[in-house]
Design a protein around this motif. Structure first.
Motif, PDB file in Angstrom:
ATOM      1  N   GLY A 107      19.620-149.546   4.538  1.00 39.26           N
ATOM      2  CA  GLY A 107      20.099-148.407   4.448  1.00 39.26           C
ATOM      3  C   GLY A 107      20.276-148.239   3.021  1.00 39.26           C
ATOM      4  N   LEU A 108      20.530-148.948   2.197  1.00 41.87           N
ATOM      5  CA  LEU A 108      21.257-148.800   0.908  1.00 41.87           C
ATOM      6  C   LEU A 108      20.115-149.677   0.036  1.00 41.87           C
ATOM      7  CD1 LEU A 108      24.774-149.875   0.006  1.00 41.87           C
ATOM      8  CD2 LEU A 108      23.232-148.303  -0.166  1.00 41.87           C
ATOM      9  N   PRO A 109      19.201-149.381  -1.207  1.00 39.56           N
ATOM     10  CA  PRO A 109      18.349-150.328  -1.401  1.00 39.56           C
ATOM     11  C   PRO A 109      18.592-151.525  -1.974  1.00 39.56           C
ATOM     12  CG  PRO A 109      19.075-147.884  -2.453  1.00 39.56           C
ATOM     13  CD  PRO A 109      19.770-147.986  -1.744  1.00 39.56           C
ATOM     14  N   GLU A 110      17.382-151.968  -2.513  1.00 41.19           N
ATOM     15  CA  GLU A 110      18.076-153.403  -2.671  1.00 41.19           C
ATOM     16  C   GLU A 110      17.583-153.756  -4.390  1.00 41.19           C
ATOM     17  OE1 GLU A 110      15.569-156.698   0.258  1.00 41.19           O
ATOM     18  OE2 GLU A 110      15.032-155.283   1.029  1.00 41.19           O
ATOM     19  N   ASP A 111      16.854-152.683  -5.213  1.00 42.26           N
ATOM     20  CA  ASP A 111      17.039-152.763  -5.965  1.00 42.26           C
ATOM     21  C   ASP A 111      18.201-151.831  -7.260  1.00 42.26           C
ATOM     22  OD1 ASP A 111      16.380-150.340  -5.334  1.00 42.26           O
ATOM     23  OD2 ASP A 111      14.576-149.485  -6.565  1.00 42.26           O
ATOM     24  N   LEU A 112      19.017-151.762  -6.307  1.00 40.16           N
ATOM     25  CA  LEU A 112      20.422-151.273  -7.393  1.00 40.16           C
ATOM     26  C   LEU A 112      20.968-151.762  -8.483  1.00 40.16           C
ATOM     27  CD1 LEU A 112      22.965-150.925  -4.243  1.00 40.16           C
ATOM     28  CD2 LEU A 112      21.938-149.257  -5.429  1.00 40.16           C
ATOM     29  N   PHE A 190      23.031-142.102  -6.839  1.00 40.45           N
ATOM     30  CA  PHE A 190      23.996-143.236  -7.013  1.00 40.45           C
ATOM     31  C   PHE A 190      23.242-144.404  -7.925  1.00 40.45           C
ATOM     32  CE2 PHE A 190      23.015-144.149  -2.139  1.00 40.45           C
ATOM     33  CZ  PHE A 190      21.905-145.135  -2.514  1.00 40.45           C
ATOM     34  N   GLN A 191      24.001-145.289  -8.636  1.00 39.71           N
ATOM     35  CA  GLN A 191      23.966-146.272  -9.261  1.00 39.71           C
ATOM     36  C   GLN A 191      24.824-147.348  -9.895  1.00 39.71           C
ATOM     37  OE1 GLN A 191      24.577-143.968 -13.673  1.00 39.71           O
ATOM     38  NE2 GLN A 191      22.730-145.523 -13.973  1.00 39.71           N
ATOM     39  N   VAL A 192      24.533-148.418 -10.038  1.00 41.93           N
ATOM     40  CA  VAL A 192      25.599-149.479 -10.540  1.00 41.93           C
ATOM     41  C   VAL A 192      26.548-149.506 -11.939  1.00 41.93           C
ATOM     42  CG1 VAL A 192      26.347-152.217 -10.195  1.00 41.93           C
ATOM     43  CG2 VAL A 192      25.024-151.163  -8.507  1.00 41.93           C
ATOM     44  N   ILE A 193      27.600-149.209 -11.966  1.00 41.82           N
ATOM     45  CA  ILE A 193      28.168-149.514 -13.116  1.00 41.82           C
ATOM     46  C   ILE A 193      29.700-150.701 -13.531  1.00 41.82           C
ATOM     47  CG2 ILE A 193      29.982-147.840 -14.652  1.00 41.82           C
ATOM     48  CD1 ILE A 193      28.520-145.487 -13.095  1.00 41.82           C
TER      49      ILE A 193
END
Length: 200
Positions: A107-112, A190-193
């Motif tokens: 459910g969460l992308p692997e390319d975060l 969303f994105q990782v910060i």
């Protein structure tokens, strides 16, 4: 448990096991707020039971930053050190962002992230932030998080949030930077910060 009181009448609590056990009701109320916002309001397909939303990262070695007003929980977030482990047997979880990149969280992308995020005692992860109040509550949670991380010797903190979170952090003069592309699923974008801990 440490507590920070604002001029607006909000109190920000750091709740950790075992010292925070007498106030664990705040964690329960925070998990209830997560269910009300994420599941009931936003209709995210998250596991929940007994009116609480929780998962494998909600363990006794997790730190919670919880906002209250007149002892009613109005916001909170979950903090984990990135070198922590939970679970048993063949499946050992680390933290949400890294496990998603490793393909362990359907459910969460692997390319975060552009690169696999670290396992480092000086890097923490903040997830499941939820606020039922004005923007000042979010700011107080982040400021108290920074104070806590500074006290425990952390260097930086990773967030998983909306693109608006990056703009908001920069607006508050937090030197935040993205670690990966803007991704998304049925729950939104969303994105990782990453943000360095400001030393006080």
């Amino acid at each position: 448990m440490k507590r920070r009181v604002s001029n607006d009448g909000y109190e920000i609590h750091i709740v950790r096991y075992p010292d925070g056990i007498p106030n664990w009701h705040l964690v329960t109320a925070y998990l209830k707020l997560r269910k009300e916002v994420f599941v009931d309001r936003l209709e995210w397909p998250l596991f929940h039971a007994e009116e609480l939303e929780f998962e494998q990262y909600d363990t006794f070695d997790t730190t919670y930053v919880i906002a209250t007003q007149n002892m009613r929980v109005v916001g909170g977030a979950r903090l984990r050190r990135t070198d922590q482990r939970s679970g048993g047997g063949n499946l050992r979880y680390s933290y949400m962002i890294r496990d998603a990149c490793l393909g362990l969280l359907p459910g969460l992308p692997e390319d975060l992230c552009y690169h696999l995020p670290p396992e480092d005692e000086h890097v923490w992860e903040l997830t499941r932030m939820v606020v039922d109040g004005p923007p000042v509550v979010t700011k107080l949670i982040l400021e108290t998080t920074n104070e806590f991380l500074n006290a425990v010797g952390a260097n930086s903190v990773l967030f998983l949030g909306s693109p608006a979170f990056l703009r908001m952090a920069r607006g508050w003069r937090w030197p935040a930077a993205s670690l990966g592309p803007i991704s998304g699923n049925q729950d939104g974008r969303f994105q990782v910060i990453e943000c360095p801990v400001r030393h006080l």
